[in-house]
Design an enzyme around this catalytic site. Structure first.
Site, PDB file in Angstrom:
ATOM      1  N   SER A  81      -2.773  -0.466  -1.348  1.00  0.00           N
ATOM      2  CA  SER A  81      -3.349   0.760  -0.851  1.00  0.00           C
ATOM      3  C   SER A  81      -2.538   1.453   0.244  1.00  0.00           C
ATOM      4  O   SER A  81      -2.767   2.624   0.513  1.00  0.00           O
ATOM      5  CB  SER A  81      -4.751   0.477  -0.298  1.00  0.00           C
ATOM      6  N   SER A 139      -1.924  -5.125  -0.323  1.00  0.00           N
ATOM      7  CA  SER A 139      -1.688  -3.725   0.041  1.00  0.00           C
ATOM      8  C   SER A 139      -0.551  -3.461   1.014  1.00  0.00           C
ATOM      9  O   SER A 139      -0.213  -2.301   1.249  1.00  0.00           O
ATOM     10  CB  SER A 139      -2.965  -3.110   0.608  1.00  0.00           C
ATOM     11  N   LYS A 150      -1.386   3.649   9.391  1.00  0.00           N
ATOM     12  CA  LYS A 150      -2.222   3.798   8.203  1.00  0.00           C
ATOM     13  C   LYS A 150      -3.575   4.361   8.655  1.00  0.00           C
ATOM     14  O   LYS A 150      -4.094   3.964   9.715  1.00  0.00           O
ATOM     15  CB  LYS A 150      -2.404   2.430   7.528  1.00  0.00           C
TER      16      LYS A 150
HETATM   17  N1  GLN Z   1      -5.054  -3.826  -4.868  1.00  0.00           N
HETATM   18  C1  GLN Z   1      -6.015  -4.712  -4.277  1.00  0.00           C
HETATM   19  C2  GLN Z   1      -7.402  -4.117  -4.387  1.00  0.00           C
HETATM   20  O1  GLN Z   1      -7.509  -3.075  -4.941  1.00  0.00           O
HETATM   21  C3  GLN Z   1      -5.656  -5.009  -2.850  1.00  0.00           C
HETATM   22  C4  GLN Z   1      -5.994  -3.917  -1.925  1.00  0.00           C
HETATM   23  C5  GLN Z   1      -5.672  -4.266  -0.496  1.00  0.00           C
HETATM   24  O2  GLN Z   1      -4.931  -5.203  -0.217  1.00  0.00           O
HETATM   25  N2  GLN Z   1      -6.269  -3.513   0.409  1.00  0.00           N
HETATM   26  O3  GLN Z   1      -8.351  -4.659  -3.945  1.00  0.00           O
END
Ligand code: GLN
Length: 485
Positions: free
Chosen positions: A155, A179, A76
């Site tokens: 994400s 995410s 990532k």
């Molecule tokens: N969707 C969540 C957010 O927008 C989690 C994102 C994540 O785990 N990096 O904060």
């Protein structure tokens, strides 16, 4: 070779049927061709990958191979890679080439794995759809067969889409509020968010430091175990890293599940949960009963407060973490600043996207004098209650099971104008980060041709048990082997 797991590729390499250079060439060719539709990679590191593959073949010839030597995978684009652009999906870091490796990066390098590139993600990991990336949205490979463009989740949507489309057998990811698990569910792959502190955060670009945790994504639970074997462990460069021995996570995969006590949190089978998703998840749980597990209902009484607490705490921490991006030392800087203040303000106005700005504003507000007690401090108290809910539940059961997401992958553009609807994607995942416990998402069926994920939640440091539970399920089901058209 694209259908093979990490474990299978390792055996092919070991038998000498294929070299890492040949394997890497095959994967790169496929990746460059297929990713035109998906946009799951931000950077493809072709030359570096071939050089690493060559070195891996030499390492193997010298009798110094690990299970990862010569196996292709991806990172990532939140993990710093020495000499390779690390953008975090943002214009702010579009030109950033780190002069050092994250600990996770270093560990895979030492194991001899071959990184093919950096995967796409929501800007600074804020999002649930990989639509907020400065480098364009990633498309979910599921749905494309019907001509639909669906989100891969986020994400870590680039990692999930790439693994689902067989561009790589495995990819690293991070999970601050879901995410790893949510994109794993939406793309039909297997992902694990470890216990907070299990995997070093050093060199992993910070979003919300008390919640961020690096983890694993692959098609099989076994490959997740192989990844965690490389990633987990104490790191003196991360002050929240935990100094506990790292078991061999593959050693316990084959243990029978007889007697495993499963709890179903009542609050996670309610609300906006899609009925067809619930049916798939319940039928997966019946599979566990056939494997000898017992099932009972439990309660997490503060579950309905998790989204509210998370969306105060995560932005608060983000507002502090992201103050370092000011144009002074690295990353984007606006053109021709008049003076220092002009440089700060225009750099940040031009370098950050809308969602990141929203989080910084919300977080700064929640931390400001006069509002700190009402928002931030209150959210921290709620966080403690949520943690206690899990501690109490694990007195009665060994693992908890639930849907990972309330519904399957949505269409691109469907939620991008409505932040609150987007935040509700995380309704079953954020509490786990607030508590700091580990959880997985495992492919558990399909609704209208789109994958559904089963979330398996465990007590602190129960990664081996979660991987064992997922692996046993994958011995009697083939959801994880299905391939998008
Ligand atoms: N969707 C969540 C957010 O927008 C989690 C994102 C994540 O785990 N990096 O904060």
């Amino acid at each position: 070779m694209h259908d093979k797991s990490v474990a299978e590729l390792a055996r092919e390499l070991e038998s000498g049927k294929i070299s890492s250079v040949e394997l890497t060439r095959q994967f790169l060719g496929h990746l460059k061709q297929e990713d035109e539709q998906l946009n799951s990679f931000i950077t493809i590191t072709e030359d570096q990958a071939l050089a690493d593959a060559h070195a891996a073949d030499e390492q193997r010839a010298a009798g110094k191979a690990t299970p990862w030597t010569g196996v292709p995978f991806a990172h990532k684009d939140i993990f710093c890679t020495n000499g390779v652009a690390t953008t975090c999906g943002s214009k702010m870091l579009a030109n950033f080439v780190p002069p050092y490796d994250a600990t996770v990066t270093e560990n895979f390098r030492k194991a001899g794995a071959v990184c093919l590139g950096k995967t796409n993600m929501d800007e600074f990991a804020m999002g649930s759809s990989t639509e907020s990336s400065h480098f364009g949205a990633t498309t979910n490979p599921w749905g494309l067969g019907k001509g639909e463009k669906r989100v891969p989740g986020g994400s870590s949507g680039g990692s999930a889409a790439a693994v689902a489309a067989r561009l790589v057998p495995a990819a690293t990811a991070t999970d601050t509020g879901g995410s790893i698990r949510q994109p794993s569910a939406l793309c039909g792959v297997t992902g694990l968010k470890p216990t907070y502190g299990r995997v070093s955060r050093y060199g992993m670009i910070a979003f919300a430091s008390s919640l961020d945790q690096g983890g694993t994504m692959a098609r099989t639970a076994e490959d997740n175990a192989l990844m965690l074997n490389v990633m987990a462990g104490f790191d003196p460069r991360d002050s929240t890293s935990l100094d506990r021995p790292v078991p061999d996570y593959t050693a316990t995969l084959d243990e029978p599940l007889k007697g495993l006590r499963i709890g179903l949190p009542r609050e996670y089978f309610a609300g906006d949960l899609n009925g067809a998703v619930e049916e798939e998840v319940r039928s997966a749980i019946r599979e566990y009963e056939k494997l000898g597990a017992t099932v009972k209902e439990v309660s997490l009484p503060h579950a309905n407060l998790a989204i509210a607490a998370y969306y105060v705490i995560a932005p608060a921490e983000a507002s502090a973490n992201l103050s370092r991006f000011d144009g002074a030392r690295y990353g984007y800087r606006c053109a021709d600043p008049k003076d220092l203040l002009d440089m700060y303000t225009r750099t940040r106005a031009e370098g950050f996207g809308a969602e990141v700005k929203r989080r910084i504003l919300v977080g700064t507000y929640a931390l400001s004098a006069g509002y700190f007690d009402a928002y931030y401090l209150k959210a921290q108290k709620v966080r403690r209650l949520i943690q206690q809910d899990f501690i109490d539940a694990f007195r009665e059961v060994d693992v908890l099971m639930s849907p990972t997401t309330p519904s399957p992958a949505f269409k691109q553009g469907e939620k991008s104008d409505d932040p609150v609807t987007m935040y509700l994607e995380d309704v079953f995942t954020v509490a786990i980060n607030l508590a700091g416990i580990p959880a997985m998402s495992v492919p558990a069926g399909f609704v209208d041709g789109l994958p559904v994920g089963l979330q398996i939640i465990g007590d602190y440091f129960s990664e081996a048990r979660l991987l064992n539970a997922a692996h046993q399920f994958q011995q009697v089901t083939d959801w994880h082997q299905r391939e998008p058209q």
